[in-house]
Design a protein around this motif. Structure first.
Motif, mmCIF file in Angstrom:
data_model
loop_
_atom_site.group_PDB
_atom_site.id
_atom_site.type_symbol
_atom_site.label_atom_id
_atom_site.label_comp_id
_atom_site.label_asym_id
_atom_site.label_seq_id
_atom_site.Cartn_x
_atom_site.Cartn_y
_atom_site.Cartn_z
ATOM 1 N N HIS A 40 0.845 -1.195 0.000
ATOM 2 C CA HIS A 40 0.000 0.000 0.000
ATOM 3 C C HIS A 40 0.875 1.237 0.000
ATOM 4 O O HIS A 40 2.039 1.192 0.394
ATOM 5 N N VAL A 41 0.256 2.348 -0.398
ATOM 6 C CA VAL A 41 0.940 3.639 -0.345
ATOM 7 C C VAL A 41 -0.002 4.626 0.327
ATOM 8 O O VAL A 41 -1.164 4.751 -0.057
ATOM 9 N N LEU A 42 0.492 5.316 1.320
ATOM 10 C CA LEU A 42 -0.266 6.344 2.018
ATOM 11 C C LEU A 42 0.209 7.702 1.518
ATOM 12 O O LEU A 42 1.402 7.982 1.515
ATOM 13 N N LEU A 43 -0.749 8.532 1.078
ATOM 14 C CA LEU A 43 -0.440 9.873 0.577
ATOM 15 C C LEU A 43 -1.224 10.901 1.361
ATOM 16 O O LEU A 43 -2.297 10.603 1.890
ATOM 17 N N SER A 44 -0.724 12.127 1.377
ATOM 18 C CA SER A 44 -1.533 13.212 1.913
ATOM 19 C C SER A 44 -2.682 13.444 0.935
ATOM 20 O O SER A 44 -2.599 13.101 -0.245
ATOM 21 N N TYR A 45 -3.755 14.022 1.431
ATOM 22 C CA TYR A 45 -4.908 14.272 0.573
ATOM 23 C C TYR A 45 -4.531 15.209 -0.568
ATOM 24 O O TYR A 45 -4.973 15.020 -1.696
ATOM 25 N N GLU A 46 -3.686 16.184 -0.308
ATOM 26 C CA GLU A 46 -3.261 17.128 -1.351
ATOM 27 C C GLU A 46 -2.509 16.406 -2.464
ATOM 28 O O GLU A 46 -2.733 16.659 -3.644
ATOM 29 N N GLU A 47 -1.606 15.498 -2.105
ATOM 30 C CA GLU A 47 -0.881 14.736 -3.128
ATOM 31 C C GLU A 47 -1.840 13.876 -3.941
ATOM 32 O O GLU A 47 -1.707 13.756 -5.156
ATOM 33 N N TYR A 48 -2.801 13.263 -3.261
ATOM 34 C CA TYR A 48 -3.795 12.448 -3.957
ATOM 35 C C TYR A 48 -4.577 13.290 -4.958
ATOM 36 O O TYR A 48 -4.781 12.883 -6.101
ATOM 37 N N ARG A 49 -5.011 14.484 -4.547
ATOM 38 C CA ARG A 49 -5.769 15.369 -5.448
ATOM 39 C C ARG A 49 -4.925 15.761 -6.660
ATOM 40 O O ARG A 49 -5.429 15.854 -7.767
ATOM 41 N N GLN A 50 -3.623 16.000 -6.449
ATOM 42 C CA GLN A 50 -2.755 16.343 -7.575
ATOM 43 C C GLN A 50 -2.643 15.171 -8.547
ATOM 44 O O GLN A 50 -2.660 15.360 -9.760
ATOM 45 N N LEU A 51 -2.527 13.964 -8.013
ATOM 46 C CA LEU A 51 -2.418 12.786 -8.872
ATOM 47 C C LEU A 51 -3.684 12.525 -9.666
ATOM 48 O O LEU A 51 -3.632 12.067 -10.811
ATOM 49 N N THR A 52 -4.829 12.795 -9.076
ATOM 50 C CA THR A 52 -6.094 12.525 -9.751
ATOM 51 C C THR A 52 -6.584 13.718 -10.556
ATOM 52 O O THR A 52 -7.665 13.678 -11.112
#
Length: 84
Positions: free
Chosen positions: A37-49
């Motif tokens: 698994h990979v845990l990301l900050s919500y901001e990083e997740y939003r940038q990726l998506t």
């Protein structure tokens, strides 16, 4: 950006540490030595998506049930559909 790796046992025992580490970069969580698994900050997740929000995400936002929606009535009926 800092990459942190934790075993699943370390993650379970100290999730707070993982959350703090995710602020600085991704946290890889391993299971028996393999990344699972990979845990990301919500901001990083939003940038990726691309910052897009799905309909399900939009409708499941906290506090949405208390939001009032006031739709003004125009008095006019909608016109019938034209299927020609």
């Amino acid at each position: 950006m800092t990459i942190t790796t934790l075993s699943s046992r370390e993650f379970q025992q100290n999730a707070n540490k993982a959350q703090k580490a995710a602020k600085d970069g991704p946290v890889f969580i391993t299971n028996r030595g393999r990344t699972a698994h990979v845990l990301l900050s919500y901001e990083e997740y939003r940038q990726l998506t691309g910052g897009r929000r799905s309909l399900v995400e939009a409708l499941s936002m906290p506090g949405l049930g208390e939001t009032e929606l006031d739709i003004p009535r125009t008095g006019a009926l909608p016109r019938p559909a034209d299927f020609s």
